[in-house]
Write an enzyme that holds these catalytic residues in place. Structure first.
Site, mmCIF file in Angstrom:
data_model
loop_
_atom_site.group_PDB
_atom_site.id
_atom_site.type_symbol
_atom_site.label_atom_id
_atom_site.label_comp_id
_atom_site.label_asym_id
_atom_site.label_seq_id
_atom_site.Cartn_x
_atom_site.Cartn_y
_atom_site.Cartn_z
ATOM 1 N N TYR A 11 -59.382 111.389 -1.800
ATOM 2 C CA TYR A 11 -59.542 109.322 -2.371
ATOM 3 C C TYR A 11 -60.137 108.580 -1.206
ATOM 4 O O TYR A 11 -60.151 109.154 -0.285
ATOM 5 C CB TYR A 11 -57.180 109.571 -2.336
ATOM 6 C CG TYR A 11 -57.074 108.255 -1.841
ATOM 7 C CD1 TYR A 11 -56.578 107.383 -3.709
ATOM 8 C CD2 TYR A 11 -57.241 107.018 -0.773
ATOM 9 C CE1 TYR A 11 -56.200 106.773 -3.984
ATOM 10 C CE2 TYR A 11 -56.533 105.870 -1.317
ATOM 11 C CZ TYR A 11 -56.125 106.046 -2.640
ATOM 12 O OH TYR A 11 -55.850 104.708 -2.891
ATOM 13 N N GLU A 71 -60.476 101.178 -5.981
ATOM 14 C CA GLU A 71 -60.233 102.633 -5.448
ATOM 15 C C GLU A 71 -60.817 104.103 -6.602
ATOM 16 O O GLU A 71 -60.931 103.923 -7.828
ATOM 17 C CB GLU A 71 -58.822 103.130 -6.183
ATOM 18 C CG GLU A 71 -57.885 104.289 -5.889
ATOM 19 C CD GLU A 71 -55.962 104.716 -6.164
ATOM 20 O OE1 GLU A 71 -55.670 104.321 -5.458
ATOM 21 O OE2 GLU A 71 -56.139 105.128 -7.039
#
Length: 379
Positions: free
Chosen positions: A101, A185
């Site tokens: 992530y 993101e």
């Protein structure tokens, strides 16, 4: 303005971040031909501006073109968290070795950006942070210095990312700065079995005032699928609807994100992300409370403010005036800290509203808001 996944991937590709081949369509019949062109076996993904698509059945693997058509027909017309699915993206599947992530988000309170990264990608980052906070690295980024290769190496090392992630982190920073974004993101950023890093999913939030947004996608793409998000956008609020029962208001993206994590750690789920930035006037507080209280899922509201340039007494005065404008029907927990916090708490004490509670720490405020929400909705 939140982009759809396929738009975010388009920006990633333009900045040299690898993304699997994919194509978007609003036609189930067209999905069959797209799947054939991608090699037959595809992942069919609902294109909506919300999370939780996989859990809702909006992301499915289709083994062949005929199955891709059937799957697209099933997903088109679905509603995911109140968002109607009007298009699907068919993507070429990849063989995954590991998932990570990475993200950058504007932190208004500190006047910097925040790099958030973890070696545990592929799931909601809030869940990872709640279960294993040490697994999520948060590194401030000075906007004047940006993310150089050295800074990217620092982020990667802190999060336990592989060395090849350094290049992706530098390129993702370019997406943020060159495209006037407030959030970028990638979840998951995957390492394939051939050793290549690729962005399988992405989120990008652009500044609504950005020239790039207006010129590239136009006013139509600035619409919001969720009515509460549309109302908040019309009022100039930085609001994202989530799927919980605790409404959250804070000043600064980093503080709000930390508050979401703490609420989740208390056994409740945040109902929104609402960053009031550096201002907390009566109008802003009233507008924010009105939007949050309009969500029928909300059972309590948590206001978490750290006073800096905007002092806590000004925030408290905004809350007091907002209470005269908004009919408060659910408990409101307020935590004030920083500049003029004592004076702000005194102002709220003097107002003495039966549904307004105060806490002196973020953990205490989150625990109280979570307990009130869960007591109102024990199921």
């Amino acid at each position: 303005m939140d982009l759809y996944e396929h738009q975010a991937r388009e920006l990633f590709a333009e900045h040299g971040i690898v993304v699997p081949r994919a194509e978007v369509t609003d036609s189930a019949a067209r999905a069959r031909g797209i799947a054939r062109g991608l090699g037959g076996r595809v992942v069919v993904k609902a294109q909506v501006r919300t999370g939780g698509r996989g859990k809702a059945g909006g992301v499915r693997l289709a083994p062949d073109p005929a199955a891709a058509e059937r799957t697209a027909r099933r997903i088109l017309g679905m509603e995911i968290n109140g968002h109607p699915v009007r298009a699907v993206m068919l993507a070429e599947p990849v063989d995954i070795d590991a998932e990570f992530y990475v993200s950058y988000v504007l932190d208004r309170a500190s006047g910097t950006f925040l790099a958030i990264a973890s070696a545990e990608g592929g799931t909601e980052i809030e869940e990872v942070a709640a279960a294993r906070p040490e697994a999520v690295a948060r590194i401030p980024v000075d906007p004047a210095e940006g993310v150089t290769a050295a800074k990217a190496a620092q982020i990667a090392d802190a999060a336990g990312l592989p060395p090849e992630a350094v290049d992706v982190l530098v390129r993702l920073w370019a997406v943020l700065t060159r495209e006037d974004a407030l959030l970028v993101e990638v979840n998951p950023l995957v390492r394939t079995t051939t050793g290549q890093l690729a962005a399988l999913d992405g989120k990008v939030t652009l500044d609504d005032n950005a020239r790039f947004r207006r010129e590239r996608w136009g006013a139509q793409e600035a619409t919001h699928d969720d009515p509460l998000e549309a109302e908040a956008a019309a009022k100039g609020l930085n609001y994202v609807k989530l799927d919980g029962e605790v409404g959250v208001i804070g000043n600064g993206a980093g503080l709000v994100m930390a508050t979401l994590d703490v609420v989740a750690g208390c056994g409740a789920r945040p109902a929104d992300f609402l960053d009031i930035g550096g201002g907390a006037s009566a109008r802003i507080m009233a507008d924010g409370l009105h939007v949050i209280l309009s969500d029928p899922a909300v059972r309590s509201v948590l206001v978490n403010v750290f006073g800096g340039i905007t002092a806590c007494d000004a925030v408290a005065d905004g809350i007091v005036q907002a209470l005269d404008r908004v009919h408060l029907t659910k408990p409101l927990v307020v935590r004030l800290d920083g500049n003029n916090a004592a004076r702000g708490r005194a102002l709220l004490d003097a107002r003495a509203h039966p549904l307004v509670h105060q806490a002196t720490t973020m953990d205490g405020a989150a625990q109280q808001a979570a307990a009130l929400a869960l007591a109102a909705n024990p199921s």
